[in-house]
Design a protein around this motif. Structure first.
Motif, PDB file in Angstrom:
ATOM      1  N   UNK A 196      41.070   4.869 -23.988  1.00  0.00           N
ATOM      2  CA  UNK A 196      41.764   6.159 -24.105  1.00  0.00           C
ATOM      3  C   UNK A 196      40.815   7.238 -24.628  1.00  0.00           C
ATOM      4  N   UNK A 197      40.043   6.883 -25.668  1.00  0.00           N
ATOM      5  CA  UNK A 197      39.076   7.850 -26.212  1.00  0.00           C
ATOM      6  C   UNK A 197      38.008   8.197 -25.186  1.00  0.00           C
ATOM      7  N   UNK A 198      37.610   7.221 -24.371  1.00  0.00           N
ATOM      8  CA  UNK A 198      36.614   7.479 -23.330  1.00  0.00           C
ATOM      9  C   UNK A 198      37.150   8.466 -22.300  1.00  0.00           C
ATOM     10  N   UNK A 204      20.458  14.465 -22.365  1.00  0.00           N
ATOM     11  CA  UNK A 204      19.488  13.838 -23.258  1.00  0.00           C
ATOM     12  C   UNK A 204      19.756  14.189 -24.715  1.00  0.00           C
ATOM     13  N   UNK A 205      20.120  15.445 -24.959  1.00  0.00           N
ATOM     14  CA  UNK A 205      20.448  15.835 -26.332  1.00  0.00           C
ATOM     15  C   UNK A 205      21.677  15.081 -26.837  1.00  0.00           C
ATOM     16  N   UNK A 206      22.655  14.914 -25.952  1.00  0.00           N
ATOM     17  CA  UNK A 206      23.852  14.155 -26.325  1.00  0.00           C
ATOM     18  C   UNK A 206      23.502  12.689 -26.591  1.00  0.00           C
ATOM     19  N   UNK A 207      22.581  12.129 -25.777  1.00  0.00           N
ATOM     20  CA  UNK A 207      22.146  10.741 -25.986  1.00  0.00           C
ATOM     21  C   UNK A 207      21.461  10.588 -27.341  1.00  0.00           C
ATOM     22  N   UNK A 235      26.521  -3.196 -30.678  1.00  0.00           N
ATOM     23  CA  UNK A 235      26.706  -2.975 -29.250  1.00  0.00           C
ATOM     24  C   UNK A 235      25.460  -3.477 -28.520  1.00  0.00           C
ATOM     25  N   UNK A 236      25.609  -4.312 -27.479  1.00  0.00           N
ATOM     26  CA  UNK A 236      24.433  -4.809 -26.746  1.00  0.00           C
ATOM     27  C   UNK A 236      23.578  -3.659 -26.221  1.00  0.00           C
ATOM     28  N   UNK A 237      22.266  -3.874 -26.204  1.00  0.00           N
ATOM     29  CA  UNK A 237      21.347  -2.817 -25.775  1.00  0.00           C
ATOM     30  C   UNK A 237      21.620  -2.363 -24.347  1.00  0.00           C
ATOM     31  N   UNK A 238      21.992  -3.314 -23.470  1.00  0.00           N
ATOM     32  CA  UNK A 238      22.282  -2.950 -22.086  1.00  0.00           C
ATOM     33  C   UNK A 238      23.490  -2.030 -21.998  1.00  0.00           C
ATOM     34  N   UNK A 239      24.509  -2.318 -22.822  1.00  0.00           N
ATOM     35  CA  UNK A 239      25.707  -1.466 -22.825  1.00  0.00           C
ATOM     36  C   UNK A 239      25.370  -0.087 -23.362  1.00  0.00           C
ATOM     37  N   UNK A 240      24.588  -0.040 -24.437  1.00  0.00           N
ATOM     38  CA  UNK A 240      24.212   1.247 -25.020  1.00  0.00           C
ATOM     39  C   UNK A 240      23.369   2.057 -24.039  1.00  0.00           C
ATOM     40  N   UNK A 241      22.441   1.388 -23.343  1.00  0.00           N
ATOM     41  CA  UNK A 241      21.619   2.076 -22.341  1.00  0.00           C
ATOM     42  C   UNK A 241      22.479   2.573 -21.190  1.00  0.00           C
ATOM     43  N   UNK A 242      23.453   1.758 -20.766  1.00  0.00           N
ATOM     44  CA  UNK A 242      24.352   2.181 -19.688  1.00  0.00           C
ATOM     45  C   UNK A 242      25.167   3.397 -20.060  1.00  0.00           C
ATOM     46  N   UNK A 243      25.628   3.435 -21.329  1.00  0.00           N
ATOM     47  CA  UNK A 243      26.396   4.593 -21.802  1.00  0.00           C
ATOM     48  C   UNK A 243      25.534   5.850 -21.777  1.00  0.00           C
ATOM     49  N   UNK A 299      22.865   6.454 -19.864  1.00  0.00           N
ATOM     50  CA  UNK A 299      22.637   6.860 -18.467  1.00  0.00           C
ATOM     51  C   UNK A 299      23.888   7.526 -17.903  1.00  0.00           C
ATOM     52  N   UNK A 300      25.060   6.935 -18.188  1.00  0.00           N
ATOM     53  CA  UNK A 300      26.311   7.514 -17.721  1.00  0.00           C
ATOM     54  C   UNK A 300      26.512   8.909 -18.296  1.00  0.00           C
ATOM     55  N   UNK A 301      26.117   9.096 -19.538  1.00  0.00           N
ATOM     56  CA  UNK A 301      26.267  10.396 -20.183  1.00  0.00           C
ATOM     57  C   UNK A 301      25.431  11.461 -19.479  1.00  0.00           C
ATOM     58  N   UNK A 302      24.196  11.110 -19.094  1.00  0.00           N
ATOM     59  CA  UNK A 302      23.335  12.052 -18.375  1.00  0.00           C
ATOM     60  C   UNK A 302      23.927  12.368 -17.004  1.00  0.00           C
ATOM     61  N   UNK A 303      24.420  11.327 -16.311  1.00  0.00           N
ATOM     62  CA  UNK A 303      25.021  11.534 -14.986  1.00  0.00           C
ATOM     63  C   UNK A 303      26.232  12.456 -15.090  1.00  0.00           C
ATOM     64  N   UNK A 304      27.074  12.243 -16.092  1.00  0.00           N
ATOM     65  CA  UNK A 304      28.257  13.094 -16.271  1.00  0.00           C
ATOM     66  C   UNK A 304      27.858  14.541 -16.558  1.00  0.00           C
ATOM     67  N   UNK A 305      26.810  14.711 -17.378  1.00  0.00           N
ATOM     68  CA  UNK A 305      26.351  16.068 -17.678  1.00  0.00           C
ATOM     69  C   UNK A 305      25.853  16.765 -16.419  1.00  0.00           C
ATOM     70  N   UNK A 306      25.144  16.015 -15.559  1.00  0.00           N
ATOM     71  CA  UNK A 306      24.639  16.604 -14.307  1.00  0.00           C
ATOM     72  C   UNK A 306      25.796  17.006 -13.399  1.00  0.00           C
ATOM     73  N   UNK A 307      26.754  16.084 -13.243  1.00  0.00           N
ATOM     74  CA  UNK A 307      27.918  16.379 -12.389  1.00  0.00           C
ATOM     75  C   UNK A 307      28.694  17.562 -12.937  1.00  0.00           C
ATOM     76  N   UNK A 308      28.843  17.590 -14.286  1.00  0.00           N
ATOM     77  CA  UNK A 308      29.627  18.649 -14.917  1.00  0.00           C
ATOM     78  C   UNK A 308      29.009  20.031 -14.703  1.00  0.00           C
ATOM     79  N   UNK A 309      27.673  20.144 -14.626  1.00  0.00           N
ATOM     80  CA  UNK A 309      27.057  21.458 -14.429  1.00  0.00           C
ATOM     81  C   UNK A 309      26.892  21.794 -12.946  1.00  0.00           C
ATOM     82  N   UNK A 310      26.798  20.794 -12.091  1.00  0.00           N
ATOM     83  CA  UNK A 310      26.594  21.068 -10.677  1.00  0.00           C
ATOM     84  C   UNK A 310      27.865  21.556  -9.987  1.00  0.00           C
ATOM     85  N   UNK A 311      29.020  21.147 -10.483  1.00  0.00           N
ATOM     86  CA  UNK A 311      30.284  21.589  -9.868  1.00  0.00           C
ATOM     87  C   UNK A 311      30.453  23.108  -9.999  1.00  0.00           C
TER      88      UNK A 311
END
Length: 303
Positions: free
Chosen positions: A180-182, A230-233, A265-273, A275-287
């Motif tokens: 829900x928070x996500x 990246x700043x958010x990461x 939190x496993x390193x793979x999960x943290x890294x995935x989060x 990467x997802x954060x950067x992708x969301x930021x890109x999508x959010x500004x490109x729209x």
């Protein structure tokens, strides 16, 4: 069973061979109301003196340690490890209902025989195979030990299953809150980034009027989105390691009182989060950037 205690070690190391050869013991720590463990200020490597009644004849004074000195055996031991719980508890001499925080001194059967003359004393720990009918297994074990003096069978399978169901319910509850928070965070990120870009519409309109190409404009917005991500990461990384993780550790150890805190939190999960954060930021500004490209430059400047 001594080897299985490694899963509950708070301090020190457990080596059955070393414990027997060097006459060491394992002790269980008390836990206070906030989940803090302690054992009278002792650490692994420190010595303790253990006094037990001689096994010839037990009297009330003997068990109260008010009898003569010659009726007791006193030995000094080195603490090999401190554990958060024992795997079994002796109830013949200690009423655990009264002494809820009673200490356990754990040693091998050979040590009990050599130090205190206690023989024919053993625990057998058995785990049923997956899918086995525990009731049937318990009945068979009872038939097997019915002629063994002072043999007691304790079946913990139902208690373990109840505890497992309770932990699964807790996991589902916290996972649902996290989802829900996500979702809320995703909407917040999209709306915030969209507003940030559109708020600078006039500035971007002037830049377009000065001759910036569409590809150059998209590249500039893309760089902005990557920078935000990246700043958010970086903020996530700092907050997780220095704030959130400590809060989770405290909650699990001192509120839920888990024996083993595994909130990392496993390193793979943290890294995935991240990467997802950067992708969301890109999508959010490109729209909004695509929306501005489709609009008239003059109308953007006038806004």
């Amino acid at each position: 069973m001594i080897e299985q205690l490694r899963d509950y070690v708070l301090e020190g190391e457990i080596s059955p061979e070393t414990i027997k050869s060097e006459n060491q013991v394992i002790v269980t720590a008390n836990m206070d109301g906030q989940g803090n463990y302690y054992f009278y200020g002792k650490k692994p490597g420190d010595t303790i003196t253990l006094r037990v009644p001689k096994p010839e004849a037990y009297t009330d004074d003997l068990l109260k340690f008010q009898s003569k000195e010659e009726n007791y055996i006193e030995k000094e031991f080195v603490i090999a490890a401190i554990v958060s719980r024992p795997l079994a508890q002796e109830q013949d001499f200690l009423n655990t209902e009264v002494w809820e925080n009673a200490q356990s001194i754990i040693m091998t059967n050979e040590q009990m025989k050599e130090n205190f003359g206690i023989t024919n004393y053993s625990f057998i720990h058995a785990s049923p195979a997956e899918g086995a009918e525990t009731a049937s297994v318990s009945n068979q074990l009872l038939q097997t030990i019915r002629d063994v003096p002072k043999a007691v069978l304790q079946d913990y399978t139902s208690a373990i299953e109840t505890q497992r169901n309770y932990l699964n319910q807790q996991q589902i509850f916290f996972s649902s809150i996290a989802v829900i928070l996500l979702i809320i965070s995703l909407f917040h990120i999209m709306n915030s980034m969209n507003h940030t870009i559109l708020a600078r519409r006039k500035e971007y309109g002037i830049m377009r009027a000065m001759g910036i190409t569409d590809s150059g404009f998209y590249k500039m917005i893309l760089q902005t989105g990557i920078l935000y991500g990246l700043l958010a990461d970086a903020l996530i990384f700092v907050c997780y390691h220095y704030i959130f993780r400590r809060v989770m550790d405290y909650y699990m150890a001192h509120v839920v009182q888990f024996l083993h805190v595994t909130s990392t939190v496993p390193n793979m999960v943290l890294a995935g989060i991240m990467v997802l954060n950067v992708v969301l930021a890109i999508v959010a500004v490109m729209i909004p950037a695509r929306k501005m490209i489709r609009e008239n430059i003059i109308s953007e400047i006038r806004r």
